[in-house]
Each structure stands twice: as structure tokens, then as C-alpha cells.
Design an enzyme around this catalytic site. Sequence first.
Site, short mmCIF file in Angstrom:
data_model
loop_
_atom_site.label_atom_id
_atom_site.label_comp_id
_atom_site.label_asym_id
_atom_site.label_seq_id
_atom_site.Cartn_x
_atom_site.Cartn_y
_atom_site.Cartn_z
N PRO A 189 -5.10 -4.67 4.55
CG PRO A 189 -6.63 -2.94 4.80
CD PRO A 189 -5.40 -3.48 5.37
CD GLU A 190 -1.88 -7.37 -0.50
OE1 GLU A 190 -1.60 -7.33 -1.70
OE2 GLU A 190 -1.57 -8.34 0.24
NE ARG B 11 14.13 -0.79 -8.25
CZ ARG B 11 13.37 -0.12 -7.40
NH1 ARG B 11 12.45 0.71 -7.85
NH2 ARG B 11 13.51 -0.28 -6.12
NE ARG C 282 0.61 -5.65 14.33
CZ ARG C 282 1.44 -6.26 13.48
NH1 ARG C 282 0.93 -7.01 12.50
NH2 ARG C 282 2.73 -6.12 13.59
#
Length: 272
Positions: free
Chosen positions: A2-3, A153, A114
Site C-alpha cells: 500500500p502507498e 541531486r 511476506r
Amino acid sequence: MPELPEVETIVRGLRPRVVGRTVTHVRVLPGGERALGGCPPDAFMRALTGRRVEGIDRRGKYLLFALDDGRTLVAHLRMTGALLHRRPDDLPDAYTRAVLSLGDGAELRFADMRKFGTLQLVADAAEALGALGVEPLSADFTVEWLTERARGRTAPAKSFLLNQAVVAGVGNIYADEALFEARLDPRRPAGSLTRDELARLRDAVVSVLESGVRHRGVSFRNYRDAQGEAGANQAHVRVFRRTGQPCDTCGAPIARTKLAGRSTHFCPQCQG
DNA sequence: CGTTACCTGAAA
DNA sequence: TTTCAGGTAACG
């Protein structure tokens, strides 16, 4: 798995059913002890039993259960975790690792195939949270803030978006979707993005996350909400797991590559 | 900075 | 049989 939109959907499902309830009994099932992060199961069960849930909130992909003794139960579902509101006589959920019985007779089941997910009971939520950046659906998510974080970056834009210390809650699906929406090549070094491009990216992140929440999350495989229901947002996804299919915008086949160790989907034409 | 490890199962 | 999976901490 889930995000942010999926976690938000779970929080909204749990809130009316769990806030105000007291935890009357706690069971840690086989495979559940590793979620506790070193806390002995007995200690966990003792500390949680009798506590009332005062509120449920979300920070990034974490769920925060505020308890009546001032402590917080912090949950992270990682890849396959689920928090399910059930009745004791409902069919068992596969891979249930812990069960909290509630005062009204319902139960909250933590299932996780998992075993990457975590359940931590802490005095201060910050102890259990990683380094988290801005909440993308708050007013703090500004172009200025993104610009500052992107400066210098060299990592690809995709990795930049996945970095929870930059934007909290974006994962692999919504990162790809946001980059498509912003028409940005996911391989572009984050530091090379112009202010204009970062403004597009900011708006795109907000837009895809809001769409995710509106459609109750994406269920490609494991994700289920607090009632065990699938989300509907997979129908609204433009690039994620659409390798080889024609781009909605230009018809070119969606390409797939690997960035930051994750599958990355994009339109080579629109995001060139 | 990118890669690996953590676990289990489904899909290629 | 091998690869892949919506996450992230630890590693080099």
C-alpha cells in the site's frame, strides 16, 4: 504494497469502527513476532490489552493508533500487510499474524504474507517512523520545498520521488503515474529539473494521489481495505504495468526500465 | 549513489 | 526454473 492512497483508505475505514473501542484481548500468531521489532510478544500483549483507541491517523505510509495511555501503536504494511476489521465468526484471513479483540465484539486482524510489515508500540510515534519528508496532500508541499530538496541531486527523478524523506507516501505506482502526468522522463537527474518542471511534478503528485484516494486505492494483487474490499484505481492507471500497451495520449508503446531497483513504466514519446 | 536482503507466492 | 512483486533498512 500500500502507498499513501491505500493507507488513507484503510485509515478512513477503520476510524468509525475502531476509535473509542477498547482492546480486550491480543493474540500474536505464528510469524507475527517478527513484526514487533524485538518486543517480546507477552510484553506487547500486556501493554496493549485494556487500552482504548483514541484516534487513528496516517503519516506517509504509516498508520498511527493513539492510545488512552499516551502511547501510540505504529503500523507499517510494507508489501503485503493488511489491517482488517472483522467479526470473530468471519472466515479466517490467510497469513493472519496478530488479532486485537475489541470491546464491541469485533476484531482487528493484522495479516501479512511476506512478514515485512511492522506493529510497534511506542511512547512517542517518532521512535517508530523513518525519516519522513512533507505530506504531499498538505499545504506544506510547495514547489520551493521540492526545489530545495532536488538541488544538486544526481539520482533519477523516479528515485527522488520514492525517497520518503522528500515526499512521504509516494511508492512505485504513484511515482510512475506522477512522472507520466508531469511529462517528465523518470531517468532525468532530479537536480536537472527546472522550477517549471518541478511545479508540474508537484501538481502531478497531488493529482494522482487524490485520484488514488477517490478510487479507494489500487488493487493489482494483494491490497485490500479495512473491510477486505479491493480498490478501483487500477482502472485509472496510465502507465504502471502497461508495458507494450499504447499510451493513452500518443499511442506509442509504454516502455519499462529499472530504476532504483524498481520496475519503472513510462511513455518514451510523451516523457522524452 | 546503487544493490542486496528480508519472505512468500504467482507468473513468466 | 527463474523472475517479479505496491517497501525499506543495511550494505559497499
